[in-house]
Design a protein around this motif. Structure first.
Motif, short mmCIF file in Angstrom:
data_model
loop_
_atom_site.label_atom_id
_atom_site.label_comp_id
_atom_site.label_asym_id
_atom_site.label_seq_id
_atom_site.Cartn_x
_atom_site.Cartn_y
_atom_site.Cartn_z
N SER A 1 79.88 31.40 29.30
CA SER A 1 80.98 31.92 28.50
C SER A 1 81.67 32.95 29.37
O SER A 1 81.18 34.07 29.52
CB SER A 1 80.45 32.55 27.21
OG SER A 1 81.52 33.11 26.49
N PRO A 2 82.80 32.60 29.98
CA PRO A 2 83.44 33.47 30.97
C PRO A 2 83.70 34.89 30.50
O PRO A 2 83.59 35.83 31.26
CB PRO A 2 84.74 32.75 31.28
CG PRO A 2 84.53 31.35 30.90
CD PRO A 2 83.55 31.38 29.78
N SER A 3 84.01 35.07 29.25
CA SER A 3 84.39 36.41 28.79
C SER A 3 83.19 37.33 28.61
O SER A 3 83.36 38.54 28.59
CB SER A 3 85.17 36.31 27.49
OG SER A 3 84.37 35.72 26.49
N ILE A 4 81.96 36.79 28.49
CA ILE A 4 80.82 37.67 28.25
C ILE A 4 79.76 37.63 29.34
O ILE A 4 78.86 38.47 29.35
CB ILE A 4 80.16 37.39 26.88
CG1 ILE A 4 79.63 35.98 26.83
CG2 ILE A 4 81.11 37.68 25.75
CD1 ILE A 4 78.75 35.70 25.62
N THR A 5 79.80 36.69 30.26
CA THR A 5 78.76 36.57 31.28
C THR A 5 78.84 37.75 32.24
O THR A 5 79.82 37.92 32.96
CB THR A 5 78.91 35.24 32.06
OG1 THR A 5 78.83 34.16 31.13
CG2 THR A 5 77.83 35.10 33.10
N GLN A 6 77.77 38.57 32.24
CA GLN A 6 77.70 39.72 33.13
C GLN A 6 76.66 39.55 34.21
O GLN A 6 76.75 40.16 35.26
CB GLN A 6 77.39 40.99 32.34
CG GLN A 6 78.51 41.40 31.42
CD GLN A 6 78.17 42.68 30.67
OE1 GLN A 6 77.05 42.86 30.21
NE2 GLN A 6 79.13 43.56 30.59
N LYS A 7 75.65 38.72 33.95
CA LYS A 7 74.56 38.52 34.89
C LYS A 7 74.31 37.03 35.04
O LYS A 7 74.25 36.31 34.04
CB LYS A 7 73.29 39.21 34.37
CG LYS A 7 72.10 39.07 35.28
CD LYS A 7 70.91 39.84 34.70
CE LYS A 7 69.71 39.74 35.62
NZ LYS A 7 68.58 40.50 35.09
N LEU B 1 84.34 34.27 36.92
CA LEU B 1 83.80 34.95 35.75
C LEU B 1 84.28 36.40 35.76
O LEU B 1 83.86 37.18 36.62
CB LEU B 1 82.27 34.88 35.74
CG LEU B 1 81.68 33.47 35.65
CD1 LEU B 1 80.19 33.49 35.91
CD2 LEU B 1 81.99 32.85 34.30
N PRO B 2 85.14 36.79 34.84
CA PRO B 2 85.81 38.09 34.93
C PRO B 2 84.92 39.31 34.74
O PRO B 2 85.25 40.38 35.24
CB PRO B 2 86.86 38.03 33.81
CG PRO B 2 86.31 37.06 32.83
CD PRO B 2 85.55 36.05 33.64
N ASN B 3 83.79 39.17 34.07
CA ASN B 3 82.93 40.32 33.80
C ASN B 3 81.60 40.28 34.55
O ASN B 3 80.69 41.03 34.23
CB ASN B 3 82.67 40.43 32.29
CG ASN B 3 83.95 40.75 31.55
OD1 ASN B 3 84.69 41.64 31.93
ND2 ASN B 3 84.24 40.00 30.52
N LEU B 4 81.49 39.41 35.55
CA LEU B 4 80.25 39.26 36.29
C LEU B 4 79.95 40.54 37.08
O LEU B 4 80.75 40.97 37.90
CB LEU B 4 80.32 38.07 37.23
CG LEU B 4 79.03 37.69 37.93
CD1 LEU B 4 77.98 37.22 36.91
CD2 LEU B 4 79.27 36.59 38.95
N GLU B 5 78.79 41.13 36.83
CA GLU B 5 78.38 42.35 37.52
C GLU B 5 77.13 42.16 38.37
O GLU B 5 76.91 42.89 39.32
CB GLU B 5 78.12 43.47 36.50
CG GLU B 5 79.38 43.91 35.78
CD GLU B 5 79.14 45.05 34.82
OE1 GLU B 5 77.99 45.54 34.71
OE2 GLU B 5 80.10 45.47 34.16
N VAL B 6 76.30 41.17 38.02
CA VAL B 6 75.06 40.92 38.75
C VAL B 6 75.00 39.44 39.10
O VAL B 6 75.13 38.58 38.22
CB VAL B 6 73.82 41.30 37.89
CG1 VAL B 6 72.53 40.92 38.60
CG2 VAL B 6 73.84 42.78 37.54
N GLY C 1 90.05 39.32 45.93
CA GLY C 1 90.34 39.02 44.54
C GLY C 1 89.20 38.33 43.82
O GLY C 1 89.24 38.14 42.62
N GLU C 2 88.17 37.95 44.56
CA GLU C 2 86.99 37.36 43.95
C GLU C 2 85.98 38.48 43.67
O GLU C 2 86.02 39.53 44.31
CB GLU C 2 86.34 36.35 44.90
CG GLU C 2 87.24 35.21 45.27
CD GLU C 2 86.64 34.30 46.33
OE1 GLU C 2 85.66 34.69 46.99
OE2 GLU C 2 87.16 33.20 46.50
N PHE C 3 85.11 38.27 42.74
CA PHE C 3 84.00 39.20 42.49
C PHE C 3 84.45 40.64 42.28
O PHE C 3 83.84 41.58 42.77
CB PHE C 3 82.97 39.14 43.62
CG PHE C 3 82.45 37.76 43.88
CD1 PHE C 3 81.57 37.17 43.00
CD2 PHE C 3 82.85 37.04 44.99
CE1 PHE C 3 81.09 35.89 43.23
CE2 PHE C 3 82.37 35.77 45.23
CZ PHE C 3 81.49 35.19 44.35
N CYS C 4 85.53 40.83 41.55
CA CYS C 4 86.12 42.16 41.38
C CYS C 4 85.20 43.18 40.71
O CYS C 4 85.26 44.36 41.01
CB CYS C 4 87.42 42.06 40.59
SG CYS C 4 88.69 41.18 41.51
#
Length: 105
Positions: free
Chosen positions: A10-16, A35-40, A58-61
């Motif tokens: 789910s692109p909007s919620i995937t953080q890890k 994935l806009p919210n990917l942190e890990v 512009g990737e992995f912002c």
């Protein structure tokens, strides 16, 4: 696309995201970096296959943590500005990696 389970993300919620043994081509990394919210991001045991991983600005912002573990990667073509939020980089058991990009040193 070579079997990447994109429908399970789910692109909007995937953080890890942890990928293990998928053996996807590096070209499929565009799905992950979108994935806009990917942190890990943890890549393990040949999650991607191929000798070269090239990243772009512009990737992995929002990525804060990147782990490469048991990857067959030889050439990582990247710059620190491609990962503007990166706080921690862990590289383990990547015996074929020729060098870490200079900006990360």
């Amino acid at each position: 696309m070579s079997g990447f389970p994109a429908e399970s993300l789910s692109p909007s919620i995937t953080q890890k995201l942890i990928l293990t043994g998928c053996q996807l081509p590096w070209e499929d990394m565009t799905i992950v970096d979108s994935l806009p919210n990917l942190e890990v991001l943890k890549l393990r045991n040949d999650a991607f296959q191929g000798s070269t991983w090239a990243t772009n600005e512009g990737e992995f912002c929002r990525l804060k943590f990147l782990s490469l573990d048991h990857m067959m990667l030889e050439h990582w073509m990247s710059e620190s500005r491609h990962f503007p939020s990166l706080e921690r980089l862990v590289i383990r058991w990547c015996f074929f990696l020729v060098e870490i990009p200079r900006d990360f040193g």
